[in-house]
Write a protein that holds these residues in place. Structure first.
Motif, PDB file in Angstrom:
ATOM      1  N   HIS A  47      51.974  81.118 157.619  1.00 58.94           N
ATOM      2  CA  HIS A  47      52.948  81.724 156.747  1.00 58.94           C
ATOM      3  C   HIS A  47      53.784  82.894 157.204  1.00 58.94           C
ATOM      4  CE1 HIS A  47      52.453  78.911 153.689  1.00 58.94           C
ATOM      5  NE2 HIS A  47      51.031  79.072 153.456  1.00 58.94           N
ATOM      6  N   VAL A  48      54.142  82.751 158.540  1.00 57.76           N
ATOM      7  CA  VAL A  48      54.806  84.096 159.069  1.00 57.76           C
ATOM      8  C   VAL A  48      56.207  84.262 158.233  1.00 57.76           C
ATOM      9  CG1 VAL A  48      56.302  84.644 161.073  1.00 57.76           C
ATOM     10  CG2 VAL A  48      54.024  83.639 161.312  1.00 57.76           C
ATOM     11  N   GLY A  49      56.297  85.259 157.691  1.00 64.19           N
ATOM     12  CA  GLY A  49      57.262  85.808 156.642  1.00 64.19           C
ATOM     13  C   GLY A  49      57.148  86.840 155.925  1.00 64.19           C
ATOM     14  N   ARG A  50      57.923  86.972 154.923  1.00 61.42           N
ATOM     15  CA  ARG A  50      57.721  88.353 154.197  1.00 61.42           C
ATOM     16  C   ARG A  50      56.541  88.719 153.392  1.00 61.42           C
ATOM     17  NH1 ARG A  50      61.492  84.790 151.051  1.00 61.42           N
ATOM     18  NH2 ARG A  50      60.656  84.321 149.073  1.00 61.42           N
ATOM     19  N   TYR A  85      62.231  84.038 159.840  1.00 65.20           N
ATOM     20  CA  TYR A  85      61.470  84.609 160.609  1.00 65.20           C
ATOM     21  C   TYR A  85      61.034  83.789 161.802  1.00 65.20           C
ATOM     22  CZ  TYR A  85      60.887  88.362 156.883  1.00 65.20           C
ATOM     23  OH  TYR A  85      61.259  89.043 156.207  1.00 65.20           O
ATOM     24  N   LEU A  86      61.940  82.830 162.109  1.00 61.11           N
ATOM     25  CA  LEU A  86      61.455  81.825 163.035  1.00 61.11           C
ATOM     26  C   LEU A  86      61.253  82.466 164.564  1.00 61.11           C
ATOM     27  CD1 LEU A  86      63.591  78.716 162.085  1.00 61.11           C
ATOM     28  CD2 LEU A  86      61.139  79.189 161.775  1.00 61.11           C
ATOM     29  N   LEU A  92      54.929  84.855 168.155  1.00 57.99           N
ATOM     30  CA  LEU A  92      53.446  84.920 167.796  1.00 57.99           C
ATOM     31  C   LEU A  92      52.930  83.674 168.540  1.00 57.99           C
ATOM     32  CD1 LEU A  92      51.153  85.911 166.045  1.00 57.99           C
ATOM     33  CD2 LEU A  92      51.655  83.791 164.452  1.00 57.99           C
ATOM     34  N   MET A  93      53.308  82.391 168.428  1.00 50.22           N
ATOM     35  CA  MET A  93      52.727  81.224 169.136  1.00 50.22           C
ATOM     36  C   MET A  93      52.543  81.351 170.471  1.00 50.22           C
ATOM     37  SD  MET A  93      51.876  79.774 166.316  1.00 50.22           S
ATOM     38  CE  MET A  93      50.994  78.572 166.717  1.00 50.22           C
ATOM     39  N   GLU A  94      53.688  81.993 171.283  1.00 52.49           N
ATOM     40  CA  GLU A  94      53.545  82.218 172.572  1.00 52.49           C
ATOM     41  C   GLU A  94      52.447  83.141 173.036  1.00 52.49           C
ATOM     42  OE1 GLU A  94      58.361  82.406 173.879  1.00 52.49           O
ATOM     43  OE2 GLU A  94      57.378  84.387 173.088  1.00 52.49           O
ATOM     44  N   GLY A  95      51.812  83.773 172.150  1.00 47.43           N
ATOM     45  CA  GLY A  95      50.690  84.523 172.513  1.00 47.43           C
ATOM     46  C   GLY A  95      49.194  84.010 172.477  1.00 47.43           C
ATOM     47  N   PHE A  96      49.092  82.795 172.295  1.00 41.09           N
ATOM     48  CA  PHE A  96      47.732  82.235 172.460  1.00 41.09           C
ATOM     49  C   PHE A  96      47.566  82.007 173.902  1.00 41.09           C
ATOM     50  CE2 PHE A  96      48.719  81.270 167.711  1.00 41.09           C
ATOM     51  CZ  PHE A  96      47.523  81.530 167.256  1.00 41.09           C
ATOM     52  N   HIS A  97      46.391  82.038 174.310  1.00 42.60           N
ATOM     53  CA  HIS A  97      46.070  82.084 175.636  1.00 42.60           C
ATOM     54  C   HIS A  97      45.679  80.687 176.174  1.00 42.60           C
ATOM     55  CE1 HIS A  97      44.654  86.621 175.879  1.00 42.60           C
ATOM     56  NE2 HIS A  97      46.009  86.367 175.561  1.00 42.60           N
ATOM     57  N   LEU A 120      58.614  76.322 167.417  1.00 44.64           N
ATOM     58  CA  LEU A 120      57.235  75.924 167.746  1.00 44.64           C
ATOM     59  C   LEU A 120      57.424  75.567 169.418  1.00 44.64           C
ATOM     60  CD1 LEU A 120      55.365  74.389 164.721  1.00 44.64           C
ATOM     61  CD2 LEU A 120      55.282  76.560 165.670  1.00 44.64           C
ATOM     62  N   ARG A 121      58.221  74.548 169.726  1.00 42.67           N
ATOM     63  CA  ARG A 121      58.334  73.975 170.869  1.00 42.67           C
ATOM     64  C   ARG A 121      58.889  74.957 171.959  1.00 42.67           C
ATOM     65  NH1 ARG A 121      61.174  69.353 168.239  1.00 42.67           N
ATOM     66  NH2 ARG A 121      59.441  68.013 167.808  1.00 42.67           N
TER      67      ARG A 121
END
Ligand SMILES: [Fe+2]
Length: 317
Positions: A47-50, A85-86, A92-97, A120-121
């Protein structure tokens, strides 16, 4: 590198951060002795957002990365009511190893499924929409089935499991936990899910009333069923999630924000788990009329967005 159960118990205090719990469970018993250990991290309802401070999602991600999982599985609800907030979601999603695979949730459909998928893609996330894929992890094949969001009427089980092999270890992802009942019948012993947020307020077992009696859920939070995978039965794990979409409060152990680690190839009972497998509540099936109303809501929101875009387009000379 995998932590031994002993190392885990020693470090346990460090593995939950202040705002996010990190829980650990063994995988299906059916895979013990049939595969070398594989560590899976499960995250849901970011729930990325406000409504949720970005620091909390980062905290959850840091917890996941600290476990060195082989793969990260996310079960939907990436956004919170809007597409504003896309870029933050992509970041955020780029930060997973580890590689990330995901399914969508009802909030993603309400905000715009195609736009959420694009975000996401861009981050390299593989989105499974009624399909399955085979990963090679530590030299062995693992199938991941992704059932699209059942809450908004997008789940197509037959398509999701078409061609699925029964001789390969398999996990399924479904935003809605009750879909697990159908997935087990296809030989999938463990389904990861979300949606309920664990009720968010679980003091005095309040979530059993809000989610169970009023909401009609069979599965509220945590592990249900059996990981032995006999007779097409199975287990489902309902993650409490990270973010919020309606109210930001989380009170009580079961409602705490959570990331969950599954050790595939390890026998249930081999190490301490947060709780034992639970029995399902009676639950209540969703009527076709209610499902039609939910599908209409998605269509209405899509139309409104399209109309807004038309108005915002500069008129041609
Ligand atoms: Fe959610």
């Amino acid at each position: 590198m995998l932590l031994s159960p002993f190392a885990w118990s020693q470090k346990r205090a460090d593995m939950s951060s202040g705002r996010v719990a990190c829980r650990r469970f063994a995988g299906p018993g059916t895979y013990v002795g049939k595969m070398s250990p594989v560590r899976v991290a499960h995250v849901t309802d970011l729930h990325v957002g406000r409504m949720t401070p970005f620091a909390i999602q980062r905290e959850a991600q840091n917890l996941v990365n600290a476990q060195n999982p082989d793969v990260v599985l996310v079960t939907g609800d990436f956004v919170c009511h809007s597409q504003l907030y896309l870029d933050q979601l992509t970041h955020l999603m780029e930060g997973f190893h580890a590689p990330v695979l995901a399914v969508l949730g009802n909030h993603d459909y309400w905000a715009g499924a195609e736009e959420v998928c694009q975000a996401l893609r861009r981050a390299g996330v593989e989105i499974l929409r009624n399909q399955h894929t085979t990963l090679t992890v530590r030299g062995q094949a693992i199938q991941i089935v992704g059932l699209d969001d059942a809450y908004t009427g997008h789940a197509r089980l037959d398509r999701a499991v078409a061609g699925l092999r029964r001789d390969v270890p398999t996990l399924a992802l479904s935003h809605i936990p009750e879909e697990a009942d159908l997935l087990w019948a296809h030989g999938i012993p463990l389904v990861l899910s979300g949606h309920t947020h664990g009720g968010q307020i679980t003091l005095a077992r309040l979530h059993e009333i809000t989610l169970g009696k009023i909401g009609g859920h069979k599965y509220l939070h945590g592990l249900y069923g059996s990981r032995q995978g006999n007779d097409n039965a199975g287990a489902v794990y309902v993650g409490a999630g990270i973010g919020s979409a309606v109210m930001p409060l989380r009170i009580g152990d079961r409602g705490k924000r959570e990331v969950t680690i599954f050790e595939l190839g390890m026998r249930p009972g081999h190490f301490d788990e947060h709780h034992a497998e639970q029995r399902a509540l009676p639950g209540r099936a969703v009527s076709p009329r209610k499902l039609a109303r939910r599908m209409a809501k998605v269509a209405r929101k899509r139309e409104r967005r399209a109309n807004r875009r038309t108005i915002e387009m500069p008129s041609l000379p």
